[in-house]
Scaffold this motif. Sequence first.
Motif, PDB file in Angstrom:
ATOM      1  N   PRO A   1      43.105  31.113 -75.447  1.00  0.00           N
ATOM      2  CA  PRO A   1      42.677  29.818 -75.982  1.00  0.00           C
ATOM      3  C   PRO A   1      41.942  28.937 -74.981  1.00  0.00           C
ATOM      4  O   PRO A   1      40.979  28.240 -75.340  1.00  0.00           O
ATOM      5  N   LEU A   2      42.362  28.928 -73.712  1.00  0.00           N
ATOM      6  CA  LEU A   2      41.688  28.068 -72.735  1.00  0.00           C
ATOM      7  C   LEU A   2      40.282  28.585 -72.418  1.00  0.00           C
ATOM      8  O   LEU A   2      39.350  27.792 -72.247  1.00  0.00           O
ATOM      9  N   ALA A   3      40.130  29.908 -72.344  1.00  0.00           N
ATOM     10  CA  ALA A   3      38.797  30.462 -72.134  1.00  0.00           C
ATOM     11  C   ALA A   3      37.902  30.147 -73.325  1.00  0.00           C
ATOM     12  O   ALA A   3      36.717  29.843 -73.170  1.00  0.00           O
ATOM     13  N   ARG A   4      38.485  30.220 -74.526  1.00  0.00           N
ATOM     14  CA  ARG A   4      37.715  29.881 -75.727  1.00  0.00           C
ATOM     15  C   ARG A   4      37.311  28.404 -75.704  1.00  0.00           C
ATOM     16  O   ARG A   4      36.177  28.044 -76.048  1.00  0.00           O
ATOM     17  N   ALA A   5      38.251  27.546 -75.298  1.00  0.00           N
ATOM     18  CA  ALA A   5      37.944  26.113 -75.215  1.00  0.00           C
ATOM     19  C   ALA A   5      36.806  25.855 -74.236  1.00  0.00           C
ATOM     20  O   ALA A   5      35.897  25.056 -74.498  1.00  0.00           O
ATOM     21  N   SER A   6      36.828  26.558 -73.096  1.00  0.00           N
ATOM     22  CA  SER A   6      35.770  26.398 -72.103  1.00  0.00           C
ATOM     23  C   SER A   6      34.414  26.824 -72.669  1.00  0.00           C
ATOM     24  O   SER A   6      33.397  26.164 -72.453  1.00  0.00           O
ATOM     25  N   ALA A   7      34.412  27.925 -73.423  1.00  0.00           N
ATOM     26  CA  ALA A   7      33.167  28.414 -74.018  1.00  0.00           C
ATOM     27  C   ALA A   7      32.638  27.439 -75.068  1.00  0.00           C
ATOM     28  O   ALA A   7      31.434  27.151 -75.118  1.00  0.00           O
TER      29      ALA A   7
ATOM     30  N   ALA B   1      36.616  36.043 -66.176  1.00  0.00           N
ATOM     31  CA  ALA B   1      35.257  36.564 -66.367  1.00  0.00           C
ATOM     32  C   ALA B   1      34.534  35.788 -67.464  1.00  0.00           C
ATOM     33  O   ALA B   1      33.333  35.509 -67.362  1.00  0.00           O
ATOM     34  N   ILE B   2      35.271  35.441 -68.514  1.00  0.00           N
ATOM     35  CA  ILE B   2      34.684  34.639 -69.595  1.00  0.00           C
ATOM     36  C   ILE B   2      34.287  33.264 -69.066  1.00  0.00           C
ATOM     37  O   ILE B   2      33.198  32.754 -69.355  1.00  0.00           O
ATOM     38  N   ARG B   3      35.155  32.663 -68.259  1.00  0.00           N
ATOM     39  CA  ARG B   3      34.854  31.348 -67.706  1.00  0.00           C
ATOM     40  C   ARG B   3      33.653  31.395 -66.757  1.00  0.00           C
ATOM     41  O   ARG B   3      32.863  30.456 -66.688  1.00  0.00           O
TER      42      ARG B   3
END
Length: 448
Positions: free
Chosen positions: A246-252, A206-208
């Motif tokens: 962490p990967l969702a954060r990196a994408s954001a 959902a974040i992505r």
Amino acid sequence: MAPGSIQPSGPVDQVHLGRRLRGARRTIGKAVAALAEETGLAPELIEDIEAGRVLPDERALTVLARHTQTSPDTLVSGPDAAALVDILGYLDNAELLHSSHERTGELLRAADCALDRLAGGAAPEVVRTARRLRATALERSGNLEGAISELLVVTAEPLAETQWLTDLIALSRCYRESGHLHRAIDVGESRREEIHALGLADSAEAIRLTVTVAGAYIFRAAEGDLGHATRLCLRAARTAASHDLPLARASALWNASVARYAGGDTTGALDLGLEALQLYEISGDTRNLGVLRTQVANVHLAQRPPASAAALDLLRSARAELDAAAASVLERARHHQVTARALHAAGEPDAAAAELQVCDTLIPEGAVELRAWQLVLRGQLAADRGDFAAARHLLQEAVGLLSASGADGDVAQAWLKLGDVFAELGEDDLAADAYRRAGASNGLRPRS
């Protein structure tokens, strides 16, 4: 009924039967001529059966099933539970074996074979898997409109599964890359309530999706869009951090970097891009590493003066990563385009032109933004040669493409380039008009 067929005991859809036979035959890699030789049936009869023009009699059905490694019941009624497991395994194996961009055609063939074998069956989850694989192959090959058609079917029914969100992400991305920015935004915005109702709102996917929609806002860059996109991305980064994603954060952070870049804050863009890069390096996600390194290289080139050496170092690593991963033609084309920019900034116009030629062979017709920036770069090279007439023509063509797609942020950048060319020509009035249009595209208006 055609000669050589029988009246079945129950209703049989001969079109579906024909598709299932074709799918079974192609799954094992057998040509019609080879199947005809093995079964003793005429090739023309097999072709008629597969086209749904003829129903096979009992003997033909039995021998065709045996030589295509299936059963008469499966050909007549569709796959049973065991056959469905076999089809899913076939799709998983195809995705594993044909994951490189060079084998996209084989991936597409595998998806088509599976869909033929599933013709008329009641297995929507398996059909979605096959269509998803087909969409992946089409996007990877640059057929964005084809991928969108498949993804619209796959995402039509809301599901309480994160895979549904992943499919929405792919749909939004394909819309954005093909220049349909409003549709790319609507994919996420129109589904927000459903995502909350299904209990998926706090998932990494959902974040992505939020971040992907923010990317479309960045490209559109109408009044307030850049600020909204930046806020969406930074909020998503905080949410991802609070859920230890962490990967969702990196994408954001990555998309926040793109938003800052589009807004002219190249220092902020570089800081956010490097932070995202650190997170992806830990993850070992080769494909996204290559794509993100390309983007960070692009930000280096926006510094004053352009940091071309740092950009070229990143691009060399990115090329190896994109070659090793299942990068799409769009991702590889963008890499060649940014490499051309870096070589141009480094004072190597011939090498830059060579990269643009490679890029030309890769860019899909529907990739409006990428095609427009290809024209901008060619315009810059023409201006460097002193061919200002060609430069003006190329840059105005780029502006036309971007304006038609609604990518106002990119339109502003193209007008700036056009203004620089006019300034070099000494056409000050035209340069001033181009700079004014650049400001207007970014939402700036003169005071009354």
